[in-house]
Motif scaffolding. Structure first.
Motif, PDB file in Angstrom:
ATOM      1  N   GLU A   6      -0.211   8.525   3.346  1.00  0.00           N
ATOM      2  CA  GLU A   6       1.118   8.549   3.948  1.00  0.00           C
ATOM      3  C   GLU A   6       1.178   7.550   5.090  1.00  0.00           C
ATOM      4  O   GLU A   6       0.323   7.553   5.976  1.00  0.00           O
ATOM      5  CB  GLU A   6       1.428   9.954   4.488  1.00  0.00           C
ATOM      6  N   LEU A   7       2.195   6.713   5.032  1.00  0.00           N
ATOM      7  CA  LEU A   7       2.436   5.752   6.103  1.00  0.00           C
ATOM      8  C   LEU A   7       3.784   6.090   6.707  1.00  0.00           C
ATOM      9  O   LEU A   7       4.784   6.163   5.991  1.00  0.00           O
ATOM     10  CB  LEU A   7       2.454   4.332   5.521  1.00  0.00           C
ATOM     11  N   GLU A   8       3.783   6.328   8.014  1.00  0.00           N
ATOM     12  CA  GLU A   8       5.013   6.788   8.659  1.00  0.00           C
ATOM     13  C   GLU A   8       5.446   5.839   9.761  1.00  0.00           C
ATOM     14  O   GLU A   8       4.694   5.606  10.721  1.00  0.00           O
ATOM     15  CB  GLU A   8       4.783   8.163   9.297  1.00  0.00           C
ATOM     16  N   ASN A   9       6.655   5.312   9.610  1.00  0.00           N
ATOM     17  CA  ASN A   9       7.268   4.475  10.648  1.00  0.00           C
ATOM     18  C   ASN A   9       6.334   3.380  11.162  1.00  0.00           C
ATOM     19  O   ASN A   9       6.122   3.239  12.363  1.00  0.00           O
ATOM     20  CB  ASN A   9       7.740   5.351  11.820  1.00  0.00           C
ATOM     21  N   ILE A  10       5.805   2.643  10.218  1.00  0.00           N
ATOM     22  CA  ILE A  10       4.856   1.580  10.564  1.00  0.00           C
ATOM     23  C   ILE A  10       5.594   0.303  10.982  1.00  0.00           C
ATOM     24  O   ILE A  10       6.435  -0.209  10.243  1.00  0.00           O
ATOM     25  CB  ILE A  10       3.963   1.229   9.348  1.00  0.00           C
ATOM     26  N   SER A  11       5.272  -0.185  12.162  1.00  0.00           N
ATOM     27  CA  SER A  11       5.760  -1.496  12.588  1.00  0.00           C
ATOM     28  C   SER A  11       4.556  -2.388  12.860  1.00  0.00           C
ATOM     29  O   SER A  11       3.493  -1.906  13.265  1.00  0.00           O
ATOM     30  CB  SER A  11       6.594  -1.391  13.862  1.00  0.00           C
ATOM     31  N   LYS A  12       4.738  -3.672  12.594  1.00  0.00           N
ATOM     32  CA  LYS A  12       3.682  -4.623  12.931  1.00  0.00           C
ATOM     33  C   LYS A  12       4.282  -5.890  13.520  1.00  0.00           C
ATOM     34  O   LYS A  12       5.134  -6.530  12.924  1.00  0.00           O
ATOM     35  CB  LYS A  12       2.865  -4.988  11.693  1.00  0.00           C
ATOM     36  N   VAL A  13       3.831  -6.203  14.724  1.00  0.00           N
ATOM     37  CA  VAL A  13       4.246  -7.423  15.400  1.00  0.00           C
ATOM     38  C   VAL A  13       3.002  -8.290  15.565  1.00  0.00           C
ATOM     39  O   VAL A  13       1.966  -7.801  16.017  1.00  0.00           O
ATOM     40  CB  VAL A  13       4.848  -7.104  16.791  1.00  0.00           C
ATOM     41  N   TYR A  14       3.069  -9.537  15.152  1.00  0.00           N
ATOM     42  CA  TYR A  14       1.985 -10.480  15.415  1.00  0.00           C
ATOM     43  C   TYR A  14       2.359 -11.320  16.628  1.00  0.00           C
ATOM     44  O   TYR A  14       3.506 -11.753  16.757  1.00  0.00           O
ATOM     45  CB  TYR A  14       1.778 -11.423  14.232  1.00  0.00           C
ATOM     46  N   GLY A  15       1.378 -11.566  17.485  1.00  0.00           N
ATOM     47  CA  GLY A  15       1.609 -12.407  18.650  1.00  0.00           C
ATOM     48  C   GLY A  15       2.374 -11.671  19.741  1.00  0.00           C
ATOM     49  O   GLY A  15       2.656 -10.475  19.607  1.00  0.00           O
ATOM     50  N   GLY A  63       3.170   3.493  14.548  1.00  0.00           N
ATOM     51  CA  GLY A  63       3.235   4.260  13.320  1.00  0.00           C
ATOM     52  C   GLY A  63       1.980   5.047  13.035  1.00  0.00           C
ATOM     53  O   GLY A  63       0.969   4.885  13.717  1.00  0.00           O
ATOM     54  N   ARG A  64       2.090   5.919  12.042  1.00  0.00           N
ATOM     55  CA  ARG A  64       0.984   6.820  11.696  1.00  0.00           C
ATOM     56  C   ARG A  64       0.517   6.575  10.273  1.00  0.00           C
ATOM     57  O   ARG A  64       1.316   6.333   9.383  1.00  0.00           O
ATOM     58  CB  ARG A  64       1.454   8.276  11.795  1.00  0.00           C
ATOM     59  N   ILE A  65      -0.808   6.679  10.081  1.00  0.00           N
ATOM     60  CA  ILE A  65      -1.392   6.538   8.750  1.00  0.00           C
ATOM     61  C   ILE A  65      -2.186   7.802   8.474  1.00  0.00           C
ATOM     62  O   ILE A  65      -3.072   8.165   9.260  1.00  0.00           O
ATOM     63  CB  ILE A  65      -2.344   5.327   8.694  1.00  0.00           C
ATOM     64  N   ILE A  66      -1.853   8.463   7.378  1.00  0.00           N
ATOM     65  CA  ILE A  66      -2.552   9.701   7.045  1.00  0.00           C
ATOM     66  C   ILE A  66      -3.256   9.527   5.703  1.00  0.00           C
ATOM     67  O   ILE A  66      -2.628   9.265   4.686  1.00  0.00           O
ATOM     68  CB  ILE A  66      -1.567  10.889   7.023  1.00  0.00           C
TER      69      ILE A  66
END
Ligand SMILES: Nc1ncnc2c1ncn2[C@@H]1O[C@H](COP(=O)(O)OP(=O)(O)O)[C@@H](O)[C@H]1O
Ligand SMILES: [Mg+2]
Length: 229
Positions: A6-15, A63-66
């Motif tokens: 389960e991936l919940e509300n995952i955001s990824k910003v580089y830099g 975000g959360r990773i389950i």
């Protein structure tokens, strides 16, 4: 329904600052037991980023990773490594085999590194090689294998520790369509047979009929696509 990942509300910003880019903007995905999910999207849309986060190779900005009911983003690096080793099987675009190890040795490397080379591991490797049509290649080195065979070795290696989650990043990119299809069929079969969960990034629309769901990534968002027949 049981979820393996389960991936919940995952955001990824580089830099950071002006040069930062937000590749994923609060996306969520649940992958059920027995499910193979395809991820499609233009080049640079964040597919590999998403898969690396799903496999705990890369931390999300938020975000959360389950995985297996454990919230893994709170774990120490040591425990995270254990999760990667025990719960996740990675397959990449190129097989990434080690040139000086035979096919069988590639499969046994992890257990050897873990200091538990057993009879059981050897038998498991033999069974997997047979299943993937590689028994006659067991004692050969990668340079003597075709592209399709190398990728099947990478699959056998990923199956070795019986991971609950399979993550594949364009596993067919270096193969012709027939061999590519064979590889995806093997992944799909393993997911059903052993009740695993899998995410596969692919460019190849001809593979999508073998997947249970198709998700597109674009502009930081995930969209579920209707499956074409
Ligand atoms: N380590 C990184 N540092 C900065 N930018 C990155 C990094 N990795 C990927 N990116 C950028 O993030 C975007 C998504 O990359 P990626 O996840 O590799 O996309 P895809 O796999 O869909 O081609 C691209 O614009 C890429 O240039
Ligand atoms: Mg990529």
């Amino acid at each position: 329904m049981g979820y393996k990942l389960e991936l919940e509300n995952i955001s990824k910003v580089y830099g950071d600052g002006d040069s930062s880019i937000k590749v994923l903007d609060s996306v969520s995905l649940k992958v059920a037991t027995g499910e193979l999910v395809a991820i499609v999207g233009p080049s640079g849309s964040g597919k590999s980023t998403f898969l690396s986060i799903a496999g705990a190779l890369l931390s999300p900005t938020e975000g959360r990773i389950i995985i297996a009911d454990k919230e893994i983003n709170k774990l120490s690096e040591k425990k995270l490594n254990k999760v990667r080793m025990e719960n996740i099987g990675f397959i990449f675009q190129s097989a990434n085999l080690i040139p000086y190890l035979t096919v069988k040795e590639q499969l046994l490397l992890i257990s050897k590194l873990a200091g538990r080379q057993t009879r059981e591991d050897e038998e498991k490797a033999a069974v997997l090689l047979k299943r993937l049509g590689l028994a006659h290649r067991a004692d050969q080195y990668p340079e003597h294998l075709s592209g399709g065979e190398k990728q099947r070795v990478a699959i056998a290696r990923a199956w070795m520790n019986n991971p609950e989650i399979i993550l594949a990043d364009e596993p067919t990119a270096s193969l012709d369509s027939e061999r590519g299809r064979m590889v995806v069929k093997m992944i799909a079969e393993e997911v059903k047979l052993s009740q695993k969960a899998a995410i596969m990034v692919t460019h190849d629309k001809r593979m999508l009929d073998l997947c249970d769901r198709v998700i597109s990534i674009e502009d930081g968002q995930l969209t579920e696509l209707a499956k074409e027949a």
